[in-house]
Design a protein around this motif. Structure first.
Motif, PDB file in Angstrom:
ATOM      1  N   ALA A 145     -21.526 140.744 134.481  1.00  0.00           N
ATOM      2  CA  ALA A 145     -21.688 141.060 135.893  1.00  0.00           C
ATOM      3  C   ALA A 145     -20.483 141.813 136.437  1.00  0.00           C
ATOM      4  O   ALA A 145     -19.346 141.586 136.028  1.00  0.00           O
ATOM      5  N   THR A 146     -20.750 142.722 137.358  1.00  0.00           N
ATOM      6  CA  THR A 146     -19.692 143.470 138.034  1.00  0.00           C
ATOM      7  C   THR A 146     -19.475 142.874 139.423  1.00  0.00           C
ATOM      8  O   THR A 146     -20.198 141.978 139.856  1.00  0.00           O
ATOM      9  N   GLY A 147     -18.466 143.391 140.145  1.00  0.00           N
ATOM     10  CA  GLY A 147     -18.199 142.913 141.490  1.00  0.00           C
ATOM     11  C   GLY A 147     -17.475 141.585 141.500  1.00  0.00           C
ATOM     12  O   GLY A 147     -16.967 141.103 140.480  1.00  0.00           O
ATOM     13  N   HIS A 148     -17.447 140.975 142.679  1.00  0.00           N
ATOM     14  CA  HIS A 148     -16.801 139.672 142.874  1.00  0.00           C
ATOM     15  C   HIS A 148     -17.895 138.610 142.961  1.00  0.00           C
ATOM     16  O   HIS A 148     -18.677 138.587 143.919  1.00  0.00           O
ATOM     17  N   CYS A 149     -17.963 137.737 141.972  1.00  0.00           N
ATOM     18  CA  CYS A 149     -19.015 136.723 141.907  1.00  0.00           C
ATOM     19  C   CYS A 149     -18.435 135.311 141.885  1.00  0.00           C
ATOM     20  O   CYS A 149     -17.382 135.075 141.282  1.00  0.00           O
ATOM     21  N   ILE A 202     -16.856 125.554 140.177  1.00  0.00           N
ATOM     22  CA  ILE A 202     -17.029 126.840 140.858  1.00  0.00           C
ATOM     23  C   ILE A 202     -16.085 127.812 140.169  1.00  0.00           C
ATOM     24  O   ILE A 202     -14.865 127.622 140.177  1.00  0.00           O
ATOM     25  N   VAL A 203     -16.657 128.820 139.528  1.00  0.00           N
ATOM     26  CA  VAL A 203     -15.879 129.784 138.752  1.00  0.00           C
ATOM     27  C   VAL A 203     -15.930 131.149 139.449  1.00  0.00           C
ATOM     28  O   VAL A 203     -17.004 131.634 139.816  1.00  0.00           O
ATOM     29  N   ALA A 204     -14.764 131.739 139.635  1.00  0.00           N
ATOM     30  CA  ALA A 204     -14.679 133.068 140.243  1.00  0.00           C
ATOM     31  C   ALA A 204     -14.577 134.129 139.148  1.00  0.00           C
ATOM     32  O   ALA A 204     -13.768 134.010 138.228  1.00  0.00           O
ATOM     33  N   ARG A 205     -15.417 135.161 139.252  1.00  0.00           N
ATOM     34  CA  ARG A 205     -15.346 136.318 138.353  1.00  0.00           C
ATOM     35  C   ARG A 205     -15.040 137.535 139.222  1.00  0.00           C
ATOM     36  O   ARG A 205     -15.756 137.799 140.202  1.00  0.00           O
ATOM     37  N   GLU A 233      -6.481 135.823 147.514  1.00  0.00           N
ATOM     38  CA  GLU A 233      -5.629 136.526 146.562  1.00  0.00           C
ATOM     39  C   GLU A 233      -6.440 137.420 145.624  1.00  0.00           C
ATOM     40  O   GLU A 233      -6.010 138.530 145.276  1.00  0.00           O
ATOM     41  N   TYR A 234      -7.640 136.970 145.238  1.00  0.00           N
ATOM     42  CA  TYR A 234      -8.456 137.727 144.281  1.00  0.00           C
ATOM     43  C   TYR A 234      -9.375 138.751 144.943  1.00  0.00           C
ATOM     44  O   TYR A 234     -10.183 139.391 144.270  1.00  0.00           O
ATOM     45  N   GLY A 235      -9.249 138.910 146.256  1.00  0.00           N
ATOM     46  CA  GLY A 235      -9.990 139.964 146.942  1.00  0.00           C
ATOM     47  C   GLY A 235     -11.385 139.594 147.417  1.00  0.00           C
ATOM     48  O   GLY A 235     -12.117 140.453 147.926  1.00  0.00           O
ATOM     49  N   PHE A 236     -11.777 138.343 147.295  1.00  0.00           N
ATOM     50  CA  PHE A 236     -13.127 137.941 147.698  1.00  0.00           C
ATOM     51  C   PHE A 236     -13.352 138.043 149.197  1.00  0.00           C
ATOM     52  O   PHE A 236     -14.482 138.286 149.649  1.00  0.00           O
ATOM     53  N   THR A 237     -12.313 137.848 150.004  1.00  0.00           N
ATOM     54  CA  THR A 237     -12.486 137.839 151.454  1.00  0.00           C
ATOM     55  C   THR A 237     -12.300 139.217 152.078  1.00  0.00           C
ATOM     56  O   THR A 237     -12.350 139.347 153.304  1.00  0.00           O
ATOM     57  N   ASP A 238     -12.094 140.246 151.252  1.00  0.00           N
ATOM     58  CA  ASP A 238     -11.940 141.612 151.768  1.00  0.00           C
ATOM     59  C   ASP A 238     -12.909 142.542 151.052  1.00  0.00           C
ATOM     60  O   ASP A 238     -14.089 142.570 151.382  1.00  0.00           O
ATOM     61  N   GLU A 239     -12.421 143.271 150.052  1.00  0.00           N
ATOM     62  CA  GLU A 239     -13.280 144.235 149.362  1.00  0.00           C
ATOM     63  C   GLU A 239     -14.378 143.571 148.538  1.00  0.00           C
ATOM     64  O   GLU A 239     -15.360 144.219 148.155  1.00  0.00           O
ATOM     65  N   GLY A 240     -14.240 142.274 148.283  1.00  0.00           N
ATOM     66  CA  GLY A 240     -15.230 141.601 147.443  1.00  0.00           C
ATOM     67  C   GLY A 240     -16.424 141.031 148.187  1.00  0.00           C
ATOM     68  O   GLY A 240     -17.347 140.493 147.553  1.00  0.00           O
ATOM     69  N   ILE A 241     -16.455 141.166 149.503  1.00  0.00           N
ATOM     70  CA  ILE A 241     -17.563 140.605 150.286  1.00  0.00           C
ATOM     71  C   ILE A 241     -18.883 141.269 149.891  1.00  0.00           C
ATOM     72  O   ILE A 241     -19.025 142.487 149.913  1.00  0.00           O
ATOM     73  N   GLY A 242     -19.852 140.438 149.496  1.00  0.00           N
ATOM     74  CA  GLY A 242     -21.208 140.921 149.221  1.00  0.00           C
ATOM     75  C   GLY A 242     -21.356 141.811 148.010  1.00  0.00           C
ATOM     76  O   GLY A 242     -22.322 142.582 147.938  1.00  0.00           O
ATOM     77  N   THR A 243     -20.450 141.736 147.025  1.00  0.00           N
ATOM     78  CA  THR A 243     -20.498 142.688 145.901  1.00  0.00           C
ATOM     79  C   THR A 243     -21.070 142.116 144.608  1.00  0.00           C
ATOM     80  O   THR A 243     -21.147 142.821 143.607  1.00  0.00           O
ATOM     81  N   CYS A 244     -21.471 140.842 144.600  1.00  0.00           N
ATOM     82  CA  CYS A 244     -22.025 140.269 143.372  1.00  0.00           C
ATOM     83  C   CYS A 244     -23.481 140.702 143.201  1.00  0.00           C
ATOM     84  O   CYS A 244     -24.289 140.548 144.118  1.00  0.00           O
ATOM     85  N   PRO A 245     -23.850 141.255 142.037  1.00  0.00           N
ATOM     86  CA  PRO A 245     -25.229 141.705 141.811  1.00  0.00           C
ATOM     87  C   PRO A 245     -26.209 140.532 141.922  1.00  0.00           C
ATOM     88  O   PRO A 245     -25.879 139.396 141.558  1.00  0.00           O
ATOM     89  N   PRO A 246     -27.439 140.775 142.418  1.00  0.00           N
ATOM     90  CA  PRO A 246     -28.410 139.698 142.593  1.00  0.00           C
ATOM     91  C   PRO A 246     -28.862 139.042 141.286  1.00  0.00           C
ATOM     92  O   PRO A 246     -29.350 137.920 141.293  1.00  0.00           O
ATOM     93  N   SER A 292      -7.286 150.840 133.688  1.00  0.00           N
ATOM     94  CA  SER A 292      -8.688 150.523 133.389  1.00  0.00           C
ATOM     95  C   SER A 292      -9.078 149.214 134.072  1.00  0.00           C
ATOM     96  O   SER A 292      -8.233 148.351 134.327  1.00  0.00           O
ATOM     97  N   THR A 293     -10.372 149.070 134.349  1.00  0.00           N
ATOM     98  CA  THR A 293     -10.876 147.891 135.048  1.00  0.00           C
ATOM     99  C   THR A 293     -11.473 146.895 134.060  1.00  0.00           C
ATOM    100  O   THR A 293     -12.336 147.238 133.254  1.00  0.00           O
ATOM    101  N   GLY A 294     -10.961 145.692 134.140  1.00  0.00           N
ATOM    102  CA  GLY A 294     -11.512 144.600 133.341  1.00  0.00           C
ATOM    103  C   GLY A 294     -11.923 143.472 134.263  1.00  0.00           C
ATOM    104  O   GLY A 294     -11.822 143.595 135.497  1.00  0.00           O
ATOM    105  N   TYR A 295     -12.396 142.395 133.688  1.00  0.00           N
ATOM    106  CA  TYR A 295     -12.836 141.267 134.519  1.00  0.00           C
ATOM    107  C   TYR A 295     -12.178 139.978 134.056  1.00  0.00           C
ATOM    108  O   TYR A 295     -11.962 139.757 132.873  1.00  0.00           O
ATOM    109  N   ARG A 296     -11.894 139.149 135.038  1.00  0.00           N
ATOM    110  CA  ARG A 296     -11.219 137.884 134.795  1.00  0.00           C
ATOM    111  C   ARG A 296     -12.035 136.755 135.408  1.00  0.00           C
ATOM    112  O   ARG A 296     -12.671 136.940 136.458  1.00  0.00           O
TER     113      ARG A 296
END
Length: 338
Positions: free
Chosen positions: A186-190, A104-107, A164-177, A115-119
């Motif tokens: 991909a953007t958002g929290h996936c 299970i990989v978190a992006r 810690e990575y924001g998935f349970t707050d601002e990241g809820i439901g933000t992964c593109p379909p 600037s915004t990057g992704y990890r």
């Protein structure tokens, strides 16, 4: 009086003839119709590695409902594993190709110098799953999935990282379909379900699960579902998680003739051993069962060799012998009826 007696004798003999014939549900022994599918393990594979490969493969065949005899052999210093089966070759090859490294990989987005990057971070691996259920078909808005439960330590680490990575707050439901189609962009929290580097599915954090992580309920009961795009992928994921990973990558391809011959001979010997064991037992009316092989580290894995059904009416009394005995006894009775 003669006719009912004769009819009774004929009916009894016919019934015994049916019993003496091989059962319709009996699994076939090697008869020349099987194919051999396998892979190269490597030149320097240890005995422990070879045993583990065989045990994992046997478990996968069993879970997939595929009958087959697993054999390992060394040819010219190279170790091979092979399956003698009458099943679809590609189905077996798929079980060999999949090393079984599920993650299970978190992006998620990170801010660096304005600037915004992704990890991407791997949060769970195959060994973190304590229990794994069977694949479930989708229904309504729920996609096909596999129910899983994490171990206590893995659950704490998983919940902490996602918060810690924001998935349970601002990241809820933000992964593109369509994130699984181009996961590197991909953007958002996936949350990616990855099998041997292939993204099987991309999911957003749901509100209910996020709430359970924030209030500690998830750590107390770390069960959730791993969603896939279709039922076939869910079945593959379930089999892979339940069987575990191969300790090394296998090279699937055409096998040397010597390997195929050795595998077929091994299957024949296994069949002969089972038949001999059934004969020596004196017959108990039971079906010969697949045994369980145990590897050097104590890990047991069910064999999936073909088995033959045996049956008898008593110690040393086979159905055919019973039929002959009944027919022989019919002679005096028929003489009396004349």
């Amino acid at each position: 009086m003669r006719r009912p007696a004769i009819a009774l004798l004929v009916a009894g003999a016919f019934a015994l003839a049916l019993v003496a014939a091989p059962g319709a549900g009996a699994q076939p022994t090697p008869d020349g119709n099987e194919t051999v599918v396998g892979a190269e393990i490597g030149d320097d594979a240890s005995d422990r590695t070879v045993e583990t490969v065989a045990a994992v493969l046997e478990t996968r065949l069993d879970l997939a409902g595929i009958d087959g005899h697993v054999a390992t052999t060394r040819v010219d210093g190279t170790q091979f594993v092979a399956v003698v089966t009458d099943a679809d070759r590609e189905s077996v090859r798929e079980l060999l190709r999949d090393q079984g490294r599920v993650e299970i990989v978190a992006r998620f987005p990170v801010e660096t110098n304005g600037s915004t990057g992704y990890r991407e971070e791997t949060l769970l691996t195959t060994d973190d799953f304590e229990t794994v259920g069977s694949a479930q078909a989708g229904r309504g808005s729920i996609q096909p999935h596999v129910p899983v439960t994490l171990g206590a330590s893995a659950a704490r680490n998983y919940s902490q990282a996602l918060q810690e990575y924001g998935f349970t707050d601002e990241g809820i439901g933000t992964c593109p379909p369509d994130a699984d189609q181009n996961p590197d962009e991909a953007t958002g929290h996936c949350l990616y379900t990855v099998d041997d580097g292939e993204v099987l599915y991309a999911a957003s954090m749901g509100r209910q699960l996020a709430r359970a992580m924030r209030n500690g309920e998830f750590v107390a009961n770390p069960s959730f579902i791993m969603t896939t795009s279709n039922l076939s992928a869910a079945e593959r994921l379930s089999v892979t998680l339940r069987s575990g990973a191969y300790p090394v990558s296998l090279s699937v391809g055409d096998l040397p003739t010597a390997v195929e011959s050795a595998a077929l001979a091994s299957a024949e010997n296994a069949s002969a051993d089972r038949d001999g064991t059934a004969d020596a037992s004196g017959g108990t009316g039971s079906t010969a069962e697949a045994t369980t092989d145990e590897s050097a580290d104590g890990t047991a894995g069910p064999t999936t060799e073909a088995v033959s059904e045996t049956g008898a009416f008593g110690p040393g009394f086979t159905p055919l012998a019973a039929l002959v005995a009944v027919l022989a006894s019919c002679g005096p009775l028929l003489t009396r009826l004349r």
